[in-house]
Every structure is written in structure tokens, then in C-alpha cells.
Scaffold this motif. Sequence first.
Motif, PDB file in Angstrom:
ATOM      1  N   ARG A 295       2.356  19.017  62.658  1.00 33.09           N
ATOM      2  CA  ARG A 295       2.504  20.257  63.432  1.00 33.09           C
ATOM      3  C   ARG A 295       3.164  21.353  62.612  1.00 33.09           C
ATOM      4  O   ARG A 295       2.763  22.528  62.700  1.00 33.09           O
ATOM      5  CB  ARG A 295       3.319  19.972  64.693  1.00 33.09           C
ATOM      6  N   VAL A 296       4.166  20.984  61.830  1.00 31.15           N
ATOM      7  CA  VAL A 296       4.809  21.990  60.972  1.00 31.15           C
ATOM      8  C   VAL A 296       3.816  22.513  59.940  1.00 31.15           C
ATOM      9  O   VAL A 296       3.749  23.721  59.677  1.00 31.15           O
ATOM     10  CB  VAL A 296       6.054  21.386  60.293  1.00 31.15           C
TER      11      VAL A 296
ATOM     12  N   ALA B 152       5.838  10.794  70.104  1.00 26.95           N
ATOM     13  CA  ALA B 152       5.195  10.757  68.783  1.00 26.95           C
ATOM     14  C   ALA B 152       6.244  10.666  67.687  1.00 26.95           C
ATOM     15  O   ALA B 152       7.408  11.003  67.882  1.00 26.95           O
ATOM     16  CB  ALA B 152       4.331  12.000  68.592  1.00 26.95           C
ATOM     17  N   GLY B 153       5.823  10.209  66.493  1.00 17.34           N
ATOM     18  CA  GLY B 153       6.738   9.971  65.393  1.00 17.34           C
ATOM     19  C   GLY B 153       6.792  11.106  64.389  1.00 17.34           C
ATOM     20  O   GLY B 153       6.389  12.239  64.658  1.00 17.34           O
ATOM     21  N   GLU B 154       7.319  10.767  63.203  1.00 19.14           N
ATOM     22  CA  GLU B 154       7.536  11.773  62.161  1.00 19.14           C
ATOM     23  C   GLU B 154       6.224  12.370  61.666  1.00 19.14           C
ATOM     24  O   GLU B 154       6.174  13.540  61.289  1.00 19.14           O
ATOM     25  CB  GLU B 154       8.295  11.147  60.982  1.00 19.14           C
ATOM     26  N   GLU B 155       5.163  11.553  61.638  1.00 17.82           N
ATOM     27  CA  GLU B 155       3.871  12.065  61.142  1.00 17.82           C
ATOM     28  C   GLU B 155       3.388  13.245  61.969  1.00 17.82           C
ATOM     29  O   GLU B 155       2.819  14.201  61.438  1.00 17.82           O
ATOM     30  CB  GLU B 155       2.813  10.950  61.157  1.00 17.82           C
TER      31      GLU B 155
ATOM     32  N   LEU C  35       7.316  22.837  68.536  1.00 17.52           N
ATOM     33  CA  LEU C  35       6.503  21.763  67.956  1.00 17.52           C
ATOM     34  C   LEU C  35       7.000  20.370  68.305  1.00 17.52           C
ATOM     35  O   LEU C  35       6.297  19.392  68.062  1.00 17.52           O
ATOM     36  CB  LEU C  35       6.478  21.915  66.429  1.00 17.52           C
ATOM     37  N   ASP C  36       8.230  20.262  68.853  1.00 16.06           N
ATOM     38  CA  ASP C  36       8.764  18.935  69.161  1.00 16.06           C
ATOM     39  C   ASP C  36       8.359  18.436  70.540  1.00 16.06           C
ATOM     40  O   ASP C  36       8.808  17.370  70.978  1.00 16.06           O
ATOM     41  CB  ASP C  36      10.290  18.944  69.043  1.00 16.06           C
ATOM     42  N   ALA C  37       7.515  19.169  71.245  1.00 14.79           N
ATOM     43  CA  ALA C  37       7.083  18.736  72.579  1.00 14.79           C
ATOM     44  C   ALA C  37       6.265  17.456  72.473  1.00 14.79           C
ATOM     45  O   ALA C  37       5.341  17.346  71.675  1.00 14.79           O
ATOM     46  CB  ALA C  37       6.253  19.834  73.240  1.00 14.79           C
ATOM     47  N   GLY C  38       6.649  16.473  73.285  1.00 19.65           N
ATOM     48  CA  GLY C  38       5.933  15.215  73.310  1.00 19.65           C
ATOM     49  C   GLY C  38       6.263  14.276  72.164  1.00 19.65           C
ATOM     50  O   GLY C  38       5.610  13.243  72.011  1.00 19.65           O
ATOM     51  N   THR C  39       7.263  14.612  71.355  1.00 22.90           N
ATOM     52  CA  THR C  39       7.662  13.750  70.242  1.00 22.90           C
ATOM     53  C   THR C  39       8.996  13.085  70.555  1.00 22.90           C
ATOM     54  O   THR C  39       9.673  13.437  71.528  1.00 22.90           O
ATOM     55  CB  THR C  39       7.789  14.558  68.942  1.00 22.90           C
ATOM     56  N   ALA C  40       9.361  12.136  69.716  1.00 25.97           N
ATOM     57  CA  ALA C  40      10.627  11.420  69.904  1.00 25.97           C
ATOM     58  C   ALA C  40      11.781  12.121  69.219  1.00 25.97           C
ATOM     59  O   ALA C  40      12.863  11.536  69.091  1.00 25.97           O
ATOM     60  CB  ALA C  40      10.492   9.998  69.351  1.00 25.97           C
ATOM     61  N   PHE C  41      11.572  13.362  68.823  1.00 25.14           N
ATOM     62  CA  PHE C  41      12.609  14.093  68.095  1.00 25.14           C
ATOM     63  C   PHE C  41      12.824  15.470  68.708  1.00 25.14           C
ATOM     64  O   PHE C  41      11.991  15.986  69.452  1.00 25.14           O
ATOM     65  CB  PHE C  41      12.216  14.246  66.615  1.00 25.14           C
TER      66      PHE C  41
END
Length: 327
Positions: free
Chosen positions: A175-176, A167-170, A209-215
Motif C-alpha cells: 500500500r505504501v 493483513a501483515g507487513e506485505e 493505509l493501515d485499514a484492515g491490517t494488524a498494524f
Amino acid sequence: METSIIGFGFIVILVIIGLSILFSFVPVMLWISAMASGVYVGLTTLIAMRLRRIVPARIVNPLIKARKAGLTVDLSQLETHYLAGGNVDRVVDALIAAQRANIDLVFERAAAIDLAGRDVLEAVQMSVNPKVIETPVVSAVCKDGIEVKVIARVTVRANIDRLVGGAGEETIIARVGEGIVTTNGSANSHKEVLENPDMISNMVLSKGLDAGTAFEILSIDIADVDIGENIGAKLQIDQAEADKKIAQAKAEERRAMAVALEQEMKAKVQEMQAKVIEAEAQVPLALSESLRSGKMGFMDYYALQNIEADTKMRRSISQDQAQDGES
């Protein structure tokens, strides 16, 4: 003599045109540049690229760059990526940047990231130099009903392994924001949030919160905390106003019922008066019948008239006295 000169000039023009066509179709200068850079690319290979509708410069120049950087990149790999619609030059730049930063990135993964629509060079640069994402104003209400507005700065680093399908920045911002709302909503008072703003960042950061994201989230810092409206009091006012309108509606309903009952009673009174008048109308008939049948004499009738006249007189006197007393 003149004919031979014209023929020679015509031949020269044909040769020039032929060479122009040849050099426009066969990139000789590009072949010379590749040879001078120590990268061997045959002329037949360049002509074959033209036939496959490939711009040779977009393949050869990145290949020269990659070989100079010490990368083991094959010409067929670059051609395949170009034909697939990828940006060959950007992929090679990303591979060179990853090599300089000691990041394990192979051509296949870089090509996959590029074809997935992500900027692979920016991702490599973000892995070296983390990016700061600022969230919009996140509004949340504490248990005491006070609104707290928070702005957070999220420091992230690109995760090369999760760029494809991540997932991206959005998603990070969403999540934050959700974590901030949850944290502030669980606080007993807005004063707790103002006294310990790091409570928000620590709790949100611990949720993964970064689980499953590209960051990869490195830190969450609270940039600003402001107090908004007293939502609890506003809701109570709205509830009181709603209760007031409900009570007014019920009172209006009871008033309407009372008015209806009053009208009903008046109708009954009118009905009873009509019955009285109807009964009084039967009295003369009964008197005449009594006189006719001999059950009642004329003297009795006159005595009854005197009594009725006396009653009217007494009633009139009592009404006049009542009026004098009121005045």
C-alpha cells in the motif's frame, strides 16, 4: 543365609525399578516445585495430564509464572490451549508483558492470536516498541517523464484488536508503494518531488493505509530519493523508431507495387510487339495476294522495295549521327 541376601537384593532392585517407573510417570519434583511456589496442583491432576498426553512441565511452569505475576489464569485454560496446538509459555509471557505495559489483553484473545499463527509476544512488544519497516526501491514516473526512485521507512505499531484476521507487513509495504507511485505520478515535475519529499509522506499517510491490517502506521519517512532514467524521452525514441519501421514497411510495399506495375507494363509491351510482328507477317502475304490478283504490278512492288530500302538507309544514318553526338 546366602539365599536370603539374594532375595533381599532382588527386592531392592524391584523397588528401585518401581520407584523409577513411578517417578518417571508421576512428576513428583514438578509437584514439589508447584507447592513451593504456592500453586497447588494435585498429583492426580498431573497423572491425568500424562494420560491425556500432556507434558505437565509445559503447563505447570507457565502456570507458576502467571501466578507469580499476579495473573488470574486457570489450569484448564492452559491445558485447553496446549491441546489445541498453542504455545502456552509464549501466551503467558505475552500476558505478563501486556500487564507490565498496561495493555488490555485477556487470555482468550492472546490464545486466539497464538492459534492464528501470529507471534503474540512479538505483537505485545511491538505495541510497546514500534517497528520500522523499510520498503524496497519504489520507482515512479512524474508527468515530465523523469523516473523517481524512492525508499521509505514506515514506523508501525501492532494493533492487538486486529491481529486476528488483519493483513501483515506485505500489505503495508504494497500500500505504501502504491501511494508513492500515485503521488509521484501526479507531480508535474520531478523537481517538485526533490524539493518537497515530505509531500510523499504526508499524502501517503493521509490515505489511511493501515485499514484492515494488524498494524497502526505512526509515520512514513522518506529515506532516499534518486533520479532514474528519462522514461518520457525513451518512450518517444521507441515511438519514433516504431514509426520509422512502419514508414519503411509502407515504402517497401509501394516499391514492390511499382516493381509489379513495371513488370506488368513490360509484359504489355511484349504483347504489343508480338502483335506488331504478327501484323508485319501478314504484309508479304497481302503483297503476294495483290500480285496474284493483279491489283498490284511488279513496278509497284519494286517502288515499294526502293522506298523500304531508302527508309532503312535513312534510319541507319540517323543512328550513326546520334552515336557520334553522344561520343
